[in-house]
Motif scaffolding. Structure first.
Motif, PDB file in Angstrom:
ATOM      1  N   UNK A 540       0.792  -1.328   0.097  1.00  8.18           N
ATOM      2  CA  UNK A 540       0.029   0.195  -0.041  1.00  8.18           C
ATOM      3  C   UNK A 540       0.987   1.269   0.074  1.00  8.18           C
ATOM      4  N   UNK A 541       1.708   0.992   0.680  1.00  4.50           N
ATOM      5  CA  UNK A 541       2.788   2.304   0.744  1.00  4.50           C
ATOM      6  C   UNK A 541       3.367   2.308  -0.678  1.00  4.50           C
ATOM      7  N   UNK A 542       4.007   1.223  -1.358  1.00  4.82           N
ATOM      8  CA  UNK A 542       4.381   1.565  -2.428  1.00  4.82           C
ATOM      9  C   UNK A 542       3.453   2.012  -3.644  1.00  4.82           C
ATOM     10  N   UNK A 543       2.128   1.676  -3.503  1.00  2.67           N
ATOM     11  CA  UNK A 543       0.941   2.144  -4.295  1.00  2.67           C
ATOM     12  C   UNK A 543       0.946   3.632  -4.008  1.00  2.67           C
ATOM     13  N   UNK A 544       0.863   4.113  -2.918  1.00  2.00           N
ATOM     14  CA  UNK A 544       0.539   5.290  -2.675  1.00  2.00           C
ATOM     15  C   UNK A 544       1.820   6.515  -3.369  1.00  2.00           C
ATOM     16  N   UNK A 545       2.979   5.705  -3.317  1.00  2.00           N
ATOM     17  CA  UNK A 545       4.120   6.244  -3.642  1.00  2.00           C
ATOM     18  C   UNK A 545       3.893   6.531  -5.178  1.00  2.00           C
ATOM     19  N   UNK A 546       3.510   5.399  -5.731  1.00  2.00           N
ATOM     20  CA  UNK A 546       3.485   5.407  -7.177  1.00  2.00           C
ATOM     21  C   UNK A 546       2.381   6.503  -7.592  1.00  2.00           C
ATOM     22  N   UNK A 547       1.267   6.507  -7.090  1.00  2.00           N
ATOM     23  CA  UNK A 547       0.216   7.238  -7.151  1.00  2.00           C
ATOM     24  C   UNK A 547       0.582   9.007  -7.174  1.00  2.00           C
ATOM     25  N   UNK A 548       1.355   9.231  -5.978  1.00  2.00           N
ATOM     26  CA  UNK A 548       2.039  10.297  -5.953  1.00  2.00           C
ATOM     27  C   UNK A 548       3.079  10.803  -7.002  1.00  2.00           C
ATOM     28  N   UNK A 549       4.068   9.807  -7.519  1.00  2.00           N
ATOM     29  CA  UNK A 549       4.686  10.012  -8.480  1.00  2.00           C
ATOM     30  C   UNK A 549       3.976  10.325  -9.888  1.00  2.00           C
ATOM     31  N   UNK A 550       2.998   9.511  -9.950  1.00  2.00           N
ATOM     32  CA  UNK A 550       2.219   9.715 -11.352  1.00  2.00           C
ATOM     33  C   UNK A 550       1.691  10.976 -11.361  1.00  2.00           C
ATOM     34  N   UNK A 551       1.008  11.494 -10.033  1.00  5.80           N
ATOM     35  CA  UNK A 551       0.595  12.749 -10.070  1.00  5.80           C
ATOM     36  C   UNK A 551       1.500  13.975 -10.215  1.00  5.80           C
ATOM     37  N   UNK A 552       2.882  13.767  -9.711  1.00 12.63           N
ATOM     38  CA  UNK A 552       3.826  14.646  -9.905  1.00 12.63           C
ATOM     39  C   UNK A 552       4.194  14.869 -11.182  1.00 12.63           C
ATOM     40  N   UNK A 553       4.247  13.711 -11.997  1.00 12.72           N
ATOM     41  CA  UNK A 553       4.507  13.613 -13.413  1.00 12.72           C
ATOM     42  C   UNK A 553       3.576  14.353 -14.176  1.00 12.72           C
ATOM     43  N   UNK A 554       2.103  13.969 -14.173  1.00 15.27           N
ATOM     44  CA  UNK A 554       1.100  14.729 -14.662  1.00 15.27           C
ATOM     45  C   UNK A 554       1.177  16.236 -14.470  1.00 15.27           C
ATOM     46  N   UNK A 555       1.333  16.607 -13.104  1.00 15.67           N
ATOM     47  CA  UNK A 555       1.549  18.024 -12.956  1.00 15.67           C
ATOM     48  C   UNK A 555       2.545  18.632 -13.557  1.00 15.67           C
ATOM     49  N   UNK A 556       3.653  18.003 -13.611  1.00 14.91           N
ATOM     50  CA  UNK A 556       5.053  18.553 -14.294  1.00 14.91           C
ATOM     51  C   UNK A 556       4.527  18.458 -15.851  1.00 14.91           C
ATOM     52  N   UNK A 557       3.960  17.856 -16.487  1.00 15.12           N
ATOM     53  CA  UNK A 557       3.617  17.729 -17.746  1.00 15.12           C
ATOM     54  C   UNK A 557       2.650  19.051 -18.158  1.00 15.12           C
ATOM     55  N   UNK A 558       1.711  19.024 -17.167  1.00 15.14           N
ATOM     56  CA  UNK A 558       0.708  20.199 -17.408  1.00 15.14           C
ATOM     57  C   UNK A 558       1.383  21.518 -17.305  1.00 15.14           C
TER      58      UNK A 558
END
Length: 695
Positions: A540-558
C-alpha cells in the motif's frame, strides 16, 4: 472571591471560544453545541466590581467597604497604639531588679506577663498565674482602654457583617445565573479533561452501536472507514466487539508516569553533574552521581523494553459467552477489566486505549463479579459471596448488558463448581446478557463451545520454556493444564511426575497434546498473519508512492505545457509589436520619400522654367498637376472646400486617390484610406474629385 473568579473566568472563556469559532466553519460547528449556553450567559460586571470593592484578595473586608467600618478601624488602631505606649511606659518604670516583663494579649485584652516574685510598681488585676508560665496582670490604668478597645472591635465586626450581608443580598439576586455559569463551566471542564486524556494516551475513537439494533448496524471490514494501516488487521467478518491492542488504562498510566519520573531524575542528575564540573566541586561526589545516573539510564531502558502488553478482543456477533482459561497470573482477570473499562470509557466520551479500528456496543450497564466477596460480618464464605453477587447480576442484567465473571465455580468442590458454572453460563447464553465474559480453571467449561454455538473459547498463553505467562490471548483455543509440565521443569522427582500423569490418564494427556498442537498452529498463523500485514502495508505504501509519483509527472507535464503556451504567446505578442513598428516605419518612410520626390520635381520644374519651355514629360506632368489643382480648387471653392465621409479625394503628396473615412472639423483634419493604408491629413492637403451621391 470564588464567585468573582468564576465570573472573570467565564468572561475570558467567552472571548477565547469566540476567537476559536472565527477561525473556520468547522471549528464553529464543533464548538457551538457545547458552548451555546455559556456564550449566551451574561456576566454581571457590576456585581464583580462590588465584590472587588468590598473584599480584598486575601478574603478580608476592605476599609472602603463603608465609612463606618473605616472610622471604627481607625478607632481600634488608635486605642491599640495608646495601649502599647501605656504598657511600654509601665514596663520601663518598674523596678529594674524585677524579673522579665513583656506585653501579652489575653482574650483580646492587653496585659503584662511577669515572671518572678518581686513586687511591681503598678496596681493591676491578676488574670492568670503559674510557676513556670508566669503571671498575667492587667494594669488598672489599662482597664478603661481595654474595655474601649473591646467595644471598638465589636463595632468593627458589626460593620464588616453589615457589608457582607449587603453583598450577600446582591449575590442572592444573581444566584441562578451563577449556578448556571458554574454548571456549564464544569461541563466544559469535563469535556476538556476527556479530550486531553484521549490525546495524551493516543486513544482511538470507538465505533459505537446499540445492541438491540445489532443486525442492522454491525459493520464488516469492507464497510468500516478504517485507515490504510489498520484495515489489514480486521478480518472480513461481522464483529460484536473488536478491540485490537487494548491497554488497561491504569497499567499504561502507571508505566508512563514511572517512565516520566525516571527521565526527569536522569535530566536532573545530568544537570547536577554539569553544574559541578563547571564550578569544580567535589569530584568523589561527582563519581557517585555518575554511577547513579548510569543506574537510572538502565532503569529507563528497562522500562521502555517492559512496556505493558496489550490484549486483542475480537468477538464475533454470534458469540454470547466467552470462556477464558489459563494459569494464574496469566492476565485473565485484567483482560476482563480492560474490556469493562473500555466499555465505560466509550460511554462517557473517552477514546479507547487501543489501535484502530475499535467497535464496541453501547451497553446499558456493566456488571462484574471480580475478586473475593468473602464477608465475616454477613457470614459469607468466598463461594457464598460469589453466588450472591452472580445471583444479583443474573436478576438485573438485560439483553443489552455486559457481564464479567471471574473464576466461575471456584471456591468449592471442583466437580460441583464446574457443574454450577456450566449451568450459570448456559443461562446467561439463553436469556441473559448481550455479552458475558468468564474466566475459569474448570476444564469442563471448555466443552460448552462444542455443544452450543453461542460459546467461544480463548486462553492466555504460557511460555513453558521460561515458565512465565506471555499475557497474550489465543482465540478459539481452550487452555490446557501446565501444572505437571511446570513441576517437571522445576525439578520435582521423576517418579512423582510419572505417577501424576498416570493418575491424570491418557485421555487428558491426549487432549493436552492436541491443545498444544492447536497453540503451535495458532502461533504460526499469527506470525504469518503479521508477515502478510507487513507486506500488505508495504504494498500500500508503494502504491501510494506510485500514485504520488504519477500525479507529480502529470502536474509537471501540465506545467510544461502551460509554460510553453505562455512562452509562445509572449513571442507572438512581441512579433506583432515588431511588425506593427516596422509597418509604421515603412509607412512614414514611404510618405517622406514621396514628399521628397515632389519637392525635387517642383525644384526641377522651376529650374526648367528658368531655362525655357521644353516639351518634355516633366512639363506635361506639371501642366497636368496644375490642371488638376485648379480643377480641385474650383471644386473646393464650389462646394465650400470641405469633403464629406465617402468622398473620393486626390492627395497630391501621395500622387494617389483616397476615400474620406472621418472628418474632424475642429482640428481641420481629415482621415483617408488608400488601399490598406490610413492617414490623417489637413483639409488643405486633399482635393475633392468626386463626391458621394446621397440618397
Amino acid at each position: 472571591m470564588a464567585v468573582v473568579s468564576l465570573m472573570l473566568f467565564v468572561e475570558s472563556l467567552q472571548v477565547t471560544i469566540r476567537a476559536a469559532m472565527r477561525q473556520d466553519e468547522e471549528s464553529h460547528n464543533l464548538l457551538m453545541p457545547l458552548t451555546e449556553t455559556i456564550l449566551e450567559a451574561v456576566v454581571n460586571k457590576s456585581l464583580v466590581k462590588s465584590i472587588q470593592d468590598i473584599i480584598d484578595d486575601d478574603g478580608s473586608v476592605k476599609d472602603t467597604a463603608s465609612p463606618e467600618l473605616r472610622r471604627y478601624r481607625e478607632q481600634v488602631q488608635s486605642l491599640e497604639s495608646r495601649l502599647c505606649q501605656l504598657m511600654d511606659r509601665l514596663i520601663r518604670n518598674s523596678d529594674s531588679e524585677a524579673s522579665l516583663s513583656e506585653v501579652s494579649i489575653v482574650n483580646g485584652r492587653c496585659c503584662i506577663k511577669v515572671t518572678g516574685d518581686k513586687s511591681l510598681s503598678f496596681d493591676g488585676l491578676l488574670l492568670s498565674s503559674g510557676s513556670d508560665a508566669g503571671s498575667m496582670i492587667e494594669p488598672i490604668v489599662a482597664v478603661p482602654l481595654n474595655d474601649e478597645l473591646q467595644g471598638a472591635r465589636a463595632l468593627v465586626a458589626r460593620a464588616e457583617l453589615d457589608a457582607l450581608s449587603k453583598l450577600t443580598d446582591k449575590i442572592l439576586l444573581e444566584l441562578d445565573n451563577i449556578q448556571i455559569l458554574l454548571q456549564e463551566t464544569i461541563t466544559l471542564d469535563k469535556v476538556t479533561a476527556r479530550a486531553k486524556y484521549s490525546i495524551a494516551y493516543d486513544g482511538t475513537l470507538p465505533d459505537l452501536y446499540l445492541p438491540k439494533f445489532e443486525h442492522e448496524t454491525v459493520n464488516t471490514a469492507t464497510d468500516w472507514p478504517v485507515s490504510a494501516t489498520s484495515s489489514a488487521q480486521l478480518p472480513k467478518k461481522p464483529w460484536k466487539v473488536f478491540i485490537p491492542n487494548a491497554f488497561h488504562p491504569l497499567l499504561l498510566q502507571q508505566h508512563q508516569e514511572n517512565l516520566r519520573r525516571i527521565k526527569k531524575d536522569v535530566a536532573s542528575a545530568t544537570a547536577e553533574i554539569r553544574r559541578r564540573r563547571i564550578y569544580g566541586q567535589d569530584i568523589a561526589e561527582e563519581d557517585q552521581l555518575a554511577s547513579d545516573l548510569d543506574s537510572m539510564k538502565n532503569r529507563v531502558s528497562k522500562l521502555e523494553r517492559n512496556h505493558p502488553i496489550p490484549v486483542d478482543f475480537m468477538i464475533g456477533e454470534e458469540t454470547t459467552v466467552l470462556v477464558i482459561t489459563g494459569p494464574n497470573t496469566g492476565g485473565k482477570t485484567i483482560s476482563l477489566k480492560t474490556v469493562g473499562l473500555a466499555s465505560l470509557m466509550a460511554k462517557i466520551g473517552l477514546y479507547i486505549l487501543a489501535s484502530e479500528p475499535v467497535k464496541i456496543p453501547w451497553f446499558d450497564a456493566v456488571y462484574a463479579d471480580i475478586g473475593d466477596e468473602q464477608s465475616l460480618t454477613q457470614s459469607l464464605s468466598t463461594f457464598s459471596g460469589h453466588l450472591k453477587q452472580i445471583g444479583a447480576i443474573r436478576a438485573q442484567s438485560t439483553s443489552q448488558s455486559l457481564v464479567l465473571l471471574d473464576e466461575v465455580g471456584a471456591g468449592t468442590n471442583p466437580l460441583e463448581g464446574a457443574a454450577l458454572g456450566m449451568s450459570l453460563l448456559e443461562s446467561f447464553a439463553e436469556a441473559g446478557s448481550f455479552l458475558t465474559l468468564a474466566t475459569t480453571h474448570h476444564g469442563e467449561l471448555k466443552t460448552l463451545k462444542y455443544s452450543n454455538d453461542s460459546f467461544e473459547n480463548a486462553c492466555v498463553e504460557f511460555d513453558e520454556e521460561n515458565l512465565k505467562p506471555t499475557f497474550r490471548i489465543l482465540w478459539g483455543i481452550p487452555g490446557r493444564s501446565n501444572a505437571i509440565n511446570i513441576a517437571e521443569r522445576l525439578g520435582l522427582p521423576l517418579d512423582i511426575i510419572e505417577s501424576a500423569r498416570h493418575l491424570l490418564g491418557t485421555a487428558g494427556a491426549e487432549i493436552n497434546a492436541l491443545i498444544m498442537d492447536m497453540e503451535k498452529f495458532k502461533q504460526e498463523y499469527d506470525e504469518q498473519l503479521q508477515q502478510a500485514q507487513h507486506y500488505l502495508m508495504q504494498s500500500r505504501e508503494l502504491h501510494n508512492n506510485l500514485e504520488v509519483a504519477q500525479k507529480n509527472v502529470m502536474d509537471h507535464t501540465i506545467a510544461q505545457r502551460k509554460r510553453k503556451s505562455r512562452v509562445v504567446s509572449e513571442y507572438a505578442v512581441m512579433a506583432r509589436s515588431i511588425i506593427h513598428k516596422k509597418f509604421q516605419q515603412f509607412r512614414e518612410s514611404a510618405i517622406a520619400q514621396r514628399v521628397l520626390e515632389e519637392e525635387r520635381a517642383v525644384e526641377k520644374a522651376k529650374s526648367e522654367r528658368v531655362k525655357g519651355p521644353e516639351p518634355s514629360s516633366t512639363s506635361a506632368i506639371k501642366m497636368a498637376q496644375n490642371t488638376n489643382s485648379s480643377m480641385a480648387t474650383e471644386a473646393n471653392d464650389e462646394d465650400g472646400g470641405i469633403p464629406e465621409v465617402g468622398d473620393l479625394v486626390y492627395v497630391p503628396k501621395l500622387k494617389n486617390q483616397a476615400t474620406v473615412v472621418k472628418i474632424d472639423s475642429s482640428k481641420n483634419e481629415v482621415q483617408i484610406q488608400a488601399g490598406m493604408m490610413k492617414l490623417k491629413l489637413k483639409l488643405k492637403d486633399v482635393v475633392i474629385q468626386k463626391r458621394r451621391i446621397s440618397r
